[in-house]
Write an enzyme that holds these catalytic residues in place. Structure first.
Site, PDB file in Angstrom:
ATOM      1  N   HIS A 126       1.013  -1.268   0.075  1.00  0.00           N
ATOM      2  CA  HIS A 126      -0.150   0.096   0.014  1.00  0.00           C
ATOM      3  C   HIS A 126       0.833   1.245  -0.038  1.00  0.00           C
ATOM      4  O   HIS A 126       0.440   2.447  -0.333  1.00  0.00           O
ATOM      5  CB  HIS A 126      -0.877  -0.033   1.027  1.00  0.00           C
ATOM      6  CG  HIS A 126      -2.030  -1.090   1.223  1.00  0.00           C
ATOM      7  ND1 HIS A 126      -2.825  -1.230   0.284  1.00  0.00           N
ATOM      8  CD2 HIS A 126      -2.413  -2.127   2.118  1.00  0.00           C
ATOM      9  CE1 HIS A 126      -3.527  -2.338   0.412  1.00  0.00           C
ATOM     10  NE2 HIS A 126      -3.181  -2.788   1.569  1.00  0.00           N
TER      11      HIS A 126
HETATM   12 ZN   LIG Z   1      -4.284  -6.981   2.815  1.00  0.00          ZN
END
Ligand SMILES: [Zn+2]
Ligand SMILES: [Zn+2]
Length: 351
Positions: A126
């Site tokens: 992320h």
């Molecule tokens: Zn995840």
């Protein structure tokens, strides 16, 4: 031979968010314990991460962002993002050692000392160039893919974490040398929000991003259908020279944050196939990383099984770590996944 290196440092324990935050390093320690109990490290070498310099981080992160993380790490208060990823004292060093582990896994595979490099302490998909997110500080997945471009022109990232690998995608969106495949839950208001079928890359990278958005309730049958009908033919066509496999444990049916319903058997089928393809096309070169996973017991079992499969030491002792059986999707979910598969076949010309 499946000579495998398991990258590990006891400093991995430092990357664990305080209080009732779901991300705990207990996952890695439990997985390592399961492997130790089965004598795995008589066959797999334990290797310490070689600490990388800040210059290496700058391959994908900005100087300003690295400085921001360092200052928050000294301060030890507040958040690195809008409220998912808290700062704690020493988070910079804690993140750096884990990213270094992934780089070490790449190095030992690149120089030929190992066929398989494993860093369950990695998998921060992320994190973006200037932004932390979803418990991730530095994006080791994109970093090692970029670094591997020195030696390879066809690198495949296969991300089976339950969340979309948005940071990896953004960092490598226009990169034609890295095929980015992400299978993830996709639903209104579900983190991080993107990862629909029509996100396929930009510029020269067009066609090298493959997103497989799956509805909540997707179990082994539907997941494996999508994997076998989309991911496998794309990999067969691409013939990667290096595979980076990110095994987030949060696609499991017991995960508290993601509503996919994979069992350990579903995970093993996927990992087996990727392992097989690595020997077919990549001389076995595969880097296995961890990722999310918020049911610690399930995540530890998934990782132990995955490591055993990749190192080729899987036996009855690992069979005991499985869930009872394969999971089954509802007819409604199965139809939805079939529809996604059809869309992807059209978009990525799979006939
Ligand atoms: Zn995840
Ligand atoms: Zn192998």
């Amino acid at each position: 031979m499946h000579k495998s290196a398991f990258i590990w440092s006891d400093r991995y324990y430092d990357y664990s968010f305080p209080g009732d935050h779901p991300y705990k390093s207990l996952r890695e320690s439990l997985a390592k314990k399961l492997l130790e109990e089965r004598g795995a490290f008589h066959y797999i070498d334990l290797i310490e991460p070689h600490l990388i310099s800040e210059d290496v981080l700058q391959i994908i992160h900005s100087r300003e962002y690295i400085e921001f993380i360092k200052s928050k790490s000294l301060e030890g208060k507040g958040y690195l993002d809008e409220g998912d990823t808290p700062a704690f004292k020493g988070i910079y060093e804690a993140a750096l050692i884990r990213v270094s582990g992934s780089v070490t896994a790449l190095k030992v595979v690149e120089d030929g000392s190992y066929v398989h490099g494993i860093n369950i302490g990695g998998g921060y998909h992320h994190a973006k160039r200037d932004k932390a997110g979803g418990f991730c500080v530095f994006n080791d997945v994109a970093l090692i893919a970029k670094m591997a471009e020195k030696n390879f022109s066809k690198i495949a990232i296969i991300d089976i974490d339950g969340h979309h690998g948005d940071g990896t995608q953004e960092l490598l969106y226009d990169d034609p040398n890295v095929l980015k495949i992400s299978l993830h839950m996709f639903h209104k208001n579900f983190f991080p929000g993107g990862g629909d079928v029509n996100e396929i890359g930009s510029g020269k990278g067009k066609g090298y991003t493959v997103n497989i958005p799956l509805p909540p309730g997707t179990a082994d049958d539907a997941y494996l259908l999508a994997f076998n009908e989309v991911v496998v033919p794309i990999l067969e066509r691409y013939k990667p020279e290096l595979i980076i496999l990110m095994v987030g444990g949060d696609s499991h049916f017991n995960d508290p944050l993601v509503e996919l319903k994979l069992s350990t058997y579903g995970y093993l089928d996927v990992i087996k196939k990727v392992h097989e393809l690595s020997h077919k096309y990549s001389n076995g070169r595969i880097i296995m990383l961890g990722g999310g996973g918020y049911n610690y017991d399930a995540t530890a079992r998934i990782w132990a099984i995955a490591v055993a499969e990749i190192a080729n030491i899987y036996d009855i002792e690992y069979e005991h770590l499985h869930d009872c059986c394969y999971t089954k999707s509802s007819q409604f979910v199965l139809e939805k996944v079939k529809n996604v598969v059809q869309q992807l076949k059209n978009i990525h010309s799979l006939y």
